[in-house]
Design a protein around this motif. Sequence first.
Motif, PDB file in Angstrom:
ATOM      1  N   LEU A  54     -37.846  -6.925   5.866  1.00 19.66           N
ATOM      2  CA  LEU A  54     -36.404  -6.647   5.859  1.00 19.66           C
ATOM      3  C   LEU A  54     -35.595  -7.932   5.976  1.00 19.66           C
ATOM      4  O   LEU A  54     -34.406  -7.944   5.702  1.00 19.66           O
ATOM      5  CB  LEU A  54     -36.042  -5.701   7.013  1.00 19.66           C
ATOM      6  N   ARG A  77     -46.430  -2.477   0.861  1.00 23.61           N
ATOM      7  CA  ARG A  77     -45.220  -1.720   1.193  1.00 23.61           C
ATOM      8  C   ARG A  77     -45.408  -0.205   1.213  1.00 23.61           C
ATOM      9  O   ARG A  77     -44.952   0.456   2.146  1.00 23.61           O
ATOM     10  CB  ARG A  77     -44.092  -2.103   0.237  1.00 23.61           C
ATOM     11  N   PRO A  84     -37.660   1.294  13.638  1.00 24.19           N
ATOM     12  CA  PRO A  84     -36.738   0.334  14.256  1.00 24.19           C
ATOM     13  C   PRO A  84     -36.477   0.666  15.723  1.00 24.19           C
ATOM     14  O   PRO A  84     -36.734   1.777  16.176  1.00 24.19           O
ATOM     15  CB  PRO A  84     -35.466   0.472  13.437  1.00 24.19           C
ATOM     16  N   TYR A 106     -41.123  10.000   1.127  1.00 23.35           N
ATOM     17  CA  TYR A 106     -42.471   9.459   0.921  1.00 23.35           C
ATOM     18  C   TYR A 106     -43.201  10.205  -0.198  1.00 23.35           C
ATOM     19  O   TYR A 106     -44.357   9.909  -0.476  1.00 23.35           O
ATOM     20  CB  TYR A 106     -43.285   9.541   2.211  1.00 23.35           C
TER      21      TYR A 106
ATOM     22  N   THR B 205     -34.299   2.526   8.430  1.00 23.70           N
ATOM     23  CA  THR B 205     -35.473   3.383   8.175  1.00 23.70           C
ATOM     24  C   THR B 205     -35.569   3.714   6.696  1.00 23.70           C
ATOM     25  O   THR B 205     -36.642   3.645   6.102  1.00 23.70           O
ATOM     26  CB  THR B 205     -35.338   4.703   8.959  1.00 23.70           C
ATOM     27  N   ILE B 206     -34.421   4.071   6.117  1.00 26.77           N
ATOM     28  CA  ILE B 206     -34.412   4.437   4.704  1.00 26.77           C
ATOM     29  C   ILE B 206     -34.813   3.247   3.846  1.00 26.77           C
ATOM     30  O   ILE B 206     -35.615   3.363   2.921  1.00 26.77           O
ATOM     31  CB  ILE B 206     -33.011   4.928   4.288  1.00 26.77           C
ATOM     32  N   VAL B 207     -34.247   2.070   4.204  1.00 19.04           N
ATOM     33  CA  VAL B 207     -34.510   0.885   3.394  1.00 19.04           C
ATOM     34  C   VAL B 207     -35.968   0.455   3.508  1.00 19.04           C
ATOM     35  O   VAL B 207     -36.550  -0.058   2.553  1.00 19.04           O
ATOM     36  CB  VAL B 207     -33.547  -0.245   3.828  1.00 19.04           C
ATOM     37  N   SER B 208     -36.573   0.698   4.674  1.00 13.76           N
ATOM     38  CA  SER B 208     -37.966   0.280   4.815  1.00 13.76           C
ATOM     39  C   SER B 208     -38.925   1.299   4.198  1.00 13.76           C
ATOM     40  O   SER B 208     -40.112   1.031   4.082  1.00 13.76           O
ATOM     41  CB  SER B 208     -38.303   0.026   6.284  1.00 13.76           C
ATOM     42  N   ALA B 209     -38.416   2.453   3.787  1.00 16.28           N
ATOM     43  CA  ALA B 209     -39.264   3.410   3.070  1.00 16.28           C
ATOM     44  C   ALA B 209     -39.475   2.892   1.645  1.00 16.28           C
ATOM     45  O   ALA B 209     -38.645   2.153   1.140  1.00 16.28           O
ATOM     46  CB  ALA B 209     -38.597   4.783   3.032  1.00 16.28           C
TER      47      ALA B 209
END
Lengths: 242, 366
Positions: A54, A77, A84, A106, B205-209
Amino acid sequence: MENFSIRTENLKKDFGAVSALNGVSFDLSAGLLHGLIGSNGAGKTTTMRLLAGLLRPTAGSVNYFSGGQPAAFADLRPALAYMPQQASLYPDLSVAEHLEFFRELYRLDAATYAARSAELLEITRLAKFRERRAGQLSGGMYKKLGLMCALLQSPSVLLLDEPTNGVDPISRREFWELLYGLAAKKILIVVSTAYMDEAERCSRVHLLDAGRLLASGEPRAVLKEAGAANFEELFIKKGARV
Amino acid sequence: MNLTLKAFVKKELTQALRDVRMRALMFGAPIIQLTIFGLALSTEIKNIKLAVFSGPGDAMFGRVADGFYSSGWFLRAGHAPGEDPYELIASGRADAALIAPAAGLARSAERGGGRMQLLVDATNATKARAVEAYARNIIAAQAAREYGARDDAALKFDVRVLYNPAMESSMFLVPGVMGMLVCLITIILTAMSLTREKEMGTFETIVSAPLSNAEVLLGKTVPYILLGLADAALVVAAGYLIFGVPVRGPLWQLGLAALALVVTTVSIGTFISTVARNQQQAMLGGFMFLFPAILMSGIMYPVENMPRAVIAAAYLDPLMYFVRLIRNIMLKGGDVHVLWANLGALGLMALLAAGLAYKRFRQTLN
């Protein structure tokens, strides 16, 4: 399941004039439960966000490996889950609605989703709170829901940023039981925490202070080498601003 | 539909529709505002308080005064005998004062100058101009009655008022207000919803998905485009039911115009959210765009009357094109020249705004 490991080399991150990380190198070997230990402001979250891709490092690098061979972040990834530190759920959505949303993010098929969500609700003991909104969960349950959302995709790499922060001791212990269960599956787990007693629960620890790495290795070996009885003592001995 | 997009649409709609206050904001507020604006934003000036000061036994002046009061525009403002007309206007008890000549109107007319005095409060210039125009018409009509009608002019008008024969200002204002409300709701909702995710940390969270930037952006905007279109339909229906504003043009024109506007405003909302750090800033940023956009759109004041520089800026205002479009469709039945010129401009803006929002969005993610 692929065997991922991560190595950081001389990792530096500046935010304007503030240096959050100042040359940190450590190994996150595959299949183990790693603890990133340090007080508030030590650079744990910055490290986590660098690992999760990030943030981009100011200098140095994060290197990913798959089965011992160098791998691109893009390969890792899809198998990476990051939870977080801040409250990262939707207070107005229920437990079940969160799972549904993440299922679709997902892209899980119905059968996999049904099996996995049932299993997760079982081990987190949240099954009877399916319809409760996240905003009305207790602190411990809230963290468990966050973990569940991260685990829904059965990640091979799990990054948890201070998952037990602000959680009562009993819920903390339950949470660690959950982590042990996951560690038994031989996935790479990285947990950051400011609670020194939690350091001893990890199979490897990496001690951070003010953006520097104080020590790294197997917990008992690290304590022995520093001649400290516990991690609090170790941090004080190393002159850390605990 | 793409599964991710479906997940976002479901989540955003659940969140937006679950909250009672959000429901009220999205569906109740537009109707209330439409009603209030439609009733209150009248360009007709009515209920002007007129005080009359006449000498004793001035019959002709009395007939003039009756002409004023029977016109329907004026209300009687009473006053004590011998009171100063200026004082009456200064204190706000009258908007205008009509004062007879000292010698009486009939006599002063015989002497060749039938002059009455009309004092008008011009703190509201629009109202003052309207009072003056009404007064001229009333006096002209009265003069014709007193001295015989002169309907023998060689050149005359035969006026036919098209599209809004009764010249009701609500016909003109309601379509504009619809555009304004849809614009307001979509910009504020989109900007707030994205900054809320940033504030709460859920965005991380969304961006790391494992999602592409485009998927995240579409996921966060498509639900608001749908909500914006639903609001547009609601407001059109309300305009028809409450004010009888017709939809004379085809519905597909209305749909295309609304889609182009909503895509533009949702993109602007997204752009604002990439600049704003929290919901307060997003709200203020939204209004920084909205106020000038509404003032320059021609909803209330004709764009043609504005200074050149402002007209140039108005050409950058998506709401201006939409207001032209919707008035054309609803009142005139959708003339194709007006349609394609304005729809083209608005569509181009939608593309530009969406492109810009995507670029900014990607930059802030990385």
